[in-house]
Enzyme design. Structure first.
Site, PDB file in Angstrom:
ATOM      1  N   PRO A   2     -28.832  -2.529 -22.249  1.00 13.97           N
ATOM      2  CA  PRO A   2     -28.841  -2.410 -23.715  1.00 13.97           C
ATOM      3  C   PRO A   2     -30.268  -2.424 -24.264  1.00 13.97           C
ATOM      4  CG  PRO A   2     -28.066  -4.576 -23.057  1.00 13.97           C
ATOM      5  CD  PRO A   2     -28.222  -3.772 -21.804  1.00 13.97           C
ATOM      6  N   GLU A   3     -30.551  -1.496 -25.143  1.00 11.50           N
ATOM      7  CA  GLU A   3     -31.846  -1.472 -25.810  1.00 11.50           C
ATOM      8  C   GLU A   3     -31.683  -2.016 -27.231  1.00 11.50           C
ATOM      9  OE1 GLU A   3     -34.916   0.926 -25.186  1.00 11.50           O
ATOM     10  OE2 GLU A   3     -34.189   1.992 -23.428  1.00 11.50           O
ATOM     11  N   HIS A  98     -16.791 -12.999 -13.599  1.00 12.05           N
ATOM     12  CA  HIS A  98     -18.185 -13.213 -13.993  1.00 12.05           C
ATOM     13  C   HIS A  98     -18.324 -13.706 -15.432  1.00 12.05           C
ATOM     14  CE1 HIS A  98     -18.895 -11.043 -10.289  1.00 12.05           C
ATOM     15  NE2 HIS A  98     -18.210 -10.026 -10.773  1.00 12.05           N
ATOM     16  N   ARG A 117     -23.969  -8.929 -13.115  1.00  7.85           N
ATOM     17  CA  ARG A 117     -25.207  -8.894 -12.310  1.00  7.85           C
ATOM     18  C   ARG A 117     -26.135 -10.081 -12.565  1.00  7.85           C
ATOM     19  NH1 ARG A 117     -27.755  -3.112 -11.713  1.00  7.85           N
ATOM     20  NH2 ARG A 117     -28.929  -4.289 -10.191  1.00  7.85           N
ATOM     21  N   ARG A 151     -56.317  -0.481 -27.686  1.00 11.69           N
ATOM     22  CA  ARG A 151     -55.755  -0.554 -26.327  1.00 11.69           C
ATOM     23  C   ARG A 151     -56.201   0.639 -25.487  1.00 11.69           C
ATOM     24  NH1 ARG A 151     -53.091  -5.326 -25.034  1.00 11.69           N
ATOM     25  NH2 ARG A 151     -53.496  -6.386 -27.004  1.00 11.69           N
TER      26      ARG A 151
END
Ligand code: ZN
Length: 270
Positions: A2-3, A98, A117, A151
């Protein structure tokens, strides 16, 4: 994985469903990986609190909790990792494999954290949680420029640096660079003010579009009977290596920048 837009959608969905409810008791499984705070501390922090609101900070889901007669705010912070899910379930709903945490609510429902996971993380804090970095949907254009201009790293790598902006992932970095017409390998120092303004606009736009797209499918992520899987915005470059650019028809290229697969159009991005 998920973003930011998915996490925002999930946080909004949870906020709608459980804000105002109370956590009465908590069960925690015996797998240590998801627990960033000790199990006993998590249980003690969560139990007998009211859920004031659920919101997103970076890629974290934050539950703001209030205990009776305690002034200090406390937070339950959930990071979904790769496969984590937060489900709102009636108590009779089958328990998924899980399942690592169950919070029983005064309404009779349960909040369940499921993560096959186990890259997800559960944490509690007293005080307020802001997370590292700047929030990409709130940052103003001038501050956005200041974050990156000095940067030396490629702009793509700088966009993924979570200490600068919090929550921008690989997909949305590629998509916003395409929309801004900037090559991912360009050093952040070489990008002009005008280009930064475009990038700032493109990044916020692409994130907001994805959040809007997710709004209709929120039930799939937070309701126990929902289908698994994350929504996807129609990507313009991400995952489209070799396919024609939607603007100029040239094939999309894939390179590696900062260790991450990176997609761009050699003609549209300079
Ligand atoms: Zn193109």
């Amino acid at each position: 994985m998920p973003e930011l837009p998915e996490v925002e959608t999930i946080a909004r969905g949870l906020d709608k469903r459980v804000s105002g409810d109370r956590i009465e008791s908590v069960w925690i499984g015996n797998k240590p990986e998801p627990l960033k705070s000790p199990a006993a501390v998590i249980a003690k922090t969560l139990e007998r609190t009211r859920i004031e609101q659920v919101r997103r900070v970076g890629k974290h889901i934050v539950f703001d909790l209030k205990a009776a007669k305690v002034k200090e705010a406390r937070q339950w912070i959930v990071h979904l990792g790769m496969t984590g899910r937060m489900l709102v379930a009636p108590p009779e709903a089958d328990l998924a494999d899980h399942t690592h945490l169950i919070a029983r609510l005064a309404s009779g429902r349960e909040l369940r954290f499921v993560d096959p996971r186990r890259f997800g993380r559960l944490e509690v804090r007293v005080g307020s949680f802001a997370g590292p970095g700047t929030e990409p949907l709130q940052v103003q254009v001038e501050e956005f420029m200041q974050l990156f201009r000095t940067r030396k790293a490629p702009i793509k790598a700088a966009l993924l640096n979570q200490k600068l902006l919090h929550g921008v992932g690989n997909i949305y970095a590629d998509e916003s660079l395409f929309r801004a017409g900037i090559r991912p390998r360009r050093r952040a120092t070489s990008i002009t003010r005008a280009e930064y303004a475009k990038l700032h606009h493109a990044l916020q736009k692409v994130l907001k579009e994805a959040i809007t797209a997710g709004g209709s499918s929120v039930s799939d992520y937070v309701d126990a009977n929902g289908e698994e899987g994350f929504f996807q915005l129609q990507h313009r470059v991400y995952g489209r290596e070799g396919e024609p650019c939607l603007v100029c028809k040239r094939p999309i290229k894939k390179i590696v920048v900062g260790g991450r697969g990176t997609h761009y159009c050699p003609k549209c991005q300079r």
